[in-house]
Design a protein around this motif. Structure first.
Motif, mmCIF file in Angstrom:
data_model
loop_
_atom_site.group_PDB
_atom_site.id
_atom_site.type_symbol
_atom_site.label_atom_id
_atom_site.label_comp_id
_atom_site.label_asym_id
_atom_site.label_seq_id
_atom_site.Cartn_x
_atom_site.Cartn_y
_atom_site.Cartn_z
ATOM 1 N N UNK A 173 31.259 38.982 67.980
ATOM 2 C CA UNK A 173 31.992 39.578 69.243
ATOM 3 C C UNK A 173 33.547 39.984 68.806
ATOM 4 N N UNK A 174 34.124 39.527 67.574
ATOM 5 C CA UNK A 174 35.037 40.033 66.979
ATOM 6 C C UNK A 174 34.988 39.687 65.386
ATOM 7 N N UNK A 175 35.825 40.525 64.640
ATOM 8 C CA UNK A 175 35.583 40.585 63.326
ATOM 9 C C UNK A 175 35.862 38.983 62.741
ATOM 10 N N UNK A 176 35.082 38.934 61.750
ATOM 11 C CA UNK A 176 35.401 37.427 61.210
ATOM 12 C C UNK A 176 36.528 37.428 60.208
ATOM 13 N N UNK A 177 37.137 36.112 60.280
ATOM 14 C CA UNK A 177 38.550 35.990 59.250
ATOM 15 C C UNK A 177 37.929 35.364 58.187
ATOM 16 N N UNK A 178 38.144 35.875 56.784
ATOM 17 C CA UNK A 178 37.668 34.895 55.591
ATOM 18 C C UNK A 178 38.668 33.821 55.693
ATOM 19 N N UNK A 179 37.903 32.754 55.260
ATOM 20 C CA UNK A 179 38.171 31.410 54.967
ATOM 21 C C UNK A 179 38.529 30.989 53.685
ATOM 22 N N UNK A 180 39.407 30.254 53.336
ATOM 23 C CA UNK A 180 39.816 29.831 51.759
ATOM 24 C C UNK A 180 38.451 29.330 51.050
ATOM 25 N N UNK A 181 38.516 29.780 50.010
ATOM 26 C CA UNK A 181 37.290 29.364 49.065
ATOM 27 C C UNK A 181 37.922 28.725 47.965
ATOM 28 N N UNK A 182 36.986 27.763 47.351
ATOM 29 C CA UNK A 182 37.762 26.796 46.135
ATOM 30 C C UNK A 182 37.802 27.766 44.993
ATOM 31 N N UNK A 183 38.873 27.499 44.401
ATOM 32 C CA UNK A 183 39.116 27.941 43.010
ATOM 33 C C UNK A 183 37.836 27.634 42.108
ATOM 34 N N UNK A 184 37.313 28.632 41.524
ATOM 35 C CA UNK A 184 36.101 28.143 40.301
ATOM 36 C C UNK A 184 36.592 27.235 39.547
ATOM 37 N N UNK A 185 37.664 27.075 38.883
ATOM 38 C CA UNK A 185 38.135 26.098 37.947
ATOM 39 C C UNK A 185 38.214 24.742 38.500
ATOM 40 N N UNK A 186 38.496 24.815 39.867
ATOM 41 C CA UNK A 186 38.502 23.097 40.423
ATOM 42 C C UNK A 186 36.768 22.757 40.626
ATOM 43 N N UNK A 187 35.925 23.794 40.671
ATOM 44 C CA UNK A 187 34.622 23.070 40.976
ATOM 45 C C UNK A 187 33.460 23.226 39.972
ATOM 46 N N UNK A 188 34.055 23.854 38.740
ATOM 47 C CA UNK A 188 32.940 24.246 37.820
ATOM 48 C C UNK A 188 33.678 23.578 36.479
ATOM 49 N N UNK A 189 32.724 22.817 35.874
ATOM 50 C CA UNK A 189 32.947 21.950 34.560
ATOM 51 C C UNK A 189 32.249 22.261 33.466
ATOM 52 N N UNK A 190 32.271 21.969 32.308
ATOM 53 C CA UNK A 190 31.140 22.155 31.294
ATOM 54 C C UNK A 190 31.166 20.813 30.534
ATOM 55 N N UNK A 191 30.018 20.609 29.886
ATOM 56 C CA UNK A 191 29.777 19.401 29.178
ATOM 57 C C UNK A 191 29.097 19.794 27.838
ATOM 58 N N UNK A 192 29.540 19.303 26.779
ATOM 59 C CA UNK A 192 30.757 18.360 26.747
ATOM 60 C C UNK A 192 31.994 19.069 27.014
ATOM 61 N N UNK A 193 33.011 18.312 27.396
ATOM 62 C CA UNK A 193 34.366 18.970 27.729
ATOM 63 C C UNK A 193 34.918 19.784 26.675
ATOM 64 N N UNK A 194 34.772 19.529 25.568
ATOM 65 C CA UNK A 194 35.226 20.328 24.405
ATOM 66 C C UNK A 194 34.908 21.903 24.447
ATOM 67 N N UNK A 195 33.629 22.191 25.124
ATOM 68 C CA UNK A 195 32.986 23.424 25.125
ATOM 69 C C UNK A 195 33.873 24.350 25.946
ATOM 70 N N UNK A 196 34.837 23.758 26.770
ATOM 71 C CA UNK A 196 35.631 24.692 27.479
ATOM 72 C C UNK A 196 36.682 25.539 26.582
ATOM 73 N N UNK A 197 36.716 26.937 27.029
ATOM 74 C CA UNK A 197 37.663 27.516 26.290
ATOM 75 C C UNK A 197 36.918 28.441 25.186
#
Length: 197
Positions: A173-197
């Motif tokens: 009935x009206x335009x939808x407003x976008x809601x905040x979405x999580x920062x990918x860095x806050x919800x994605x990790x790698x194992x083992x941790x040393x593989x990050x970067x």
């Protein structure tokens, strides 16, 4: 590019653009019988370890009668409820053109309950995506009615079944407003941790 997807991919675009609308802000038209059948067919095409179909869909054909029944159940449990509270309950089932209730319906099996419940969640998400693909907006709501044993009985359910949610479908009935979405860095990790970067 849209959120890392190529714009030519309609499926990727669908996934990247789905968002919930507020049931109380939906308008006609809702899905017709053929569109709703297609939405529910898509909702059932989910991972399902053991082929158990641990979910059921209840289409509320008479939303006014359903709302009246909800009101009676609510008043029986809360006879001192105030006017505004009762009005909200009375309007719940009629606030959008279409209402489908998803029931979690676990089956006796060696498949763990948790895996069956994950399949229910996938069916719920597919329902919303399929509604979006048909050009509608959807809203997954719970609230008191999702946890009330009398409402479950009203819907033809029985323990150990549970109400996963009320799914309202309609037109924006009206335009939808976008809601905040999580920062990918806050919800994605790698194992083992040393593989990050």
């Amino acid at each position: 590019m849209m959120d890392g997807f190529n714009d030519r991919s309609s499926t990727a675009s669908l996934l990247a653009t789905r968002r919930s609308g507020k049931a109380r802000e939906m308008a006609e038209p809702g899905p017709d019988a053929a569109q709703l059948a297609a939405i529910l067919h898509a909702a059932s095409r989910v991972p399902d370890h053991g082929k158990l179909n641990p979910w059921r869909f209840v289409v509320i054909a008479d939303r006014a009668a359903f709302s009246e029944a909800l009101l009676r159940i609510y008043q029986a449990g809360k006879p001192d409820a105030g006017r505004l509270e009762l009005e909200a309950v009375a309007q719940f089932g009629t606030q959008a053109p279409c209402l489908v209730v998803v029931l979690s319906s676990p089956k006796p099996s060696h498949i763990p309950l948790w895996e069956q419940e994950l399949s229910v969640g996938a069916a719920c998400q597919n329902l919303l995506l399929a509604a979006h693909a048909q050009g509608f907006v959807g809203n997954w709501l719970t609230g008191w009615a999702a946890y009330d044993a009398a409402v479950l009985t009203l819907l033809g359910g029985a323990a150990p079944e549970r109400i996963a949610g009320f799914f309202f479908i309609g037109s924006q009935a009206r335009p939808l407003e976008e809601r905040p979405r999580p920062d990918p860095a806050a919800v994605i990790s790698r194992w083992p941790p040393e593989s990050i970067g």
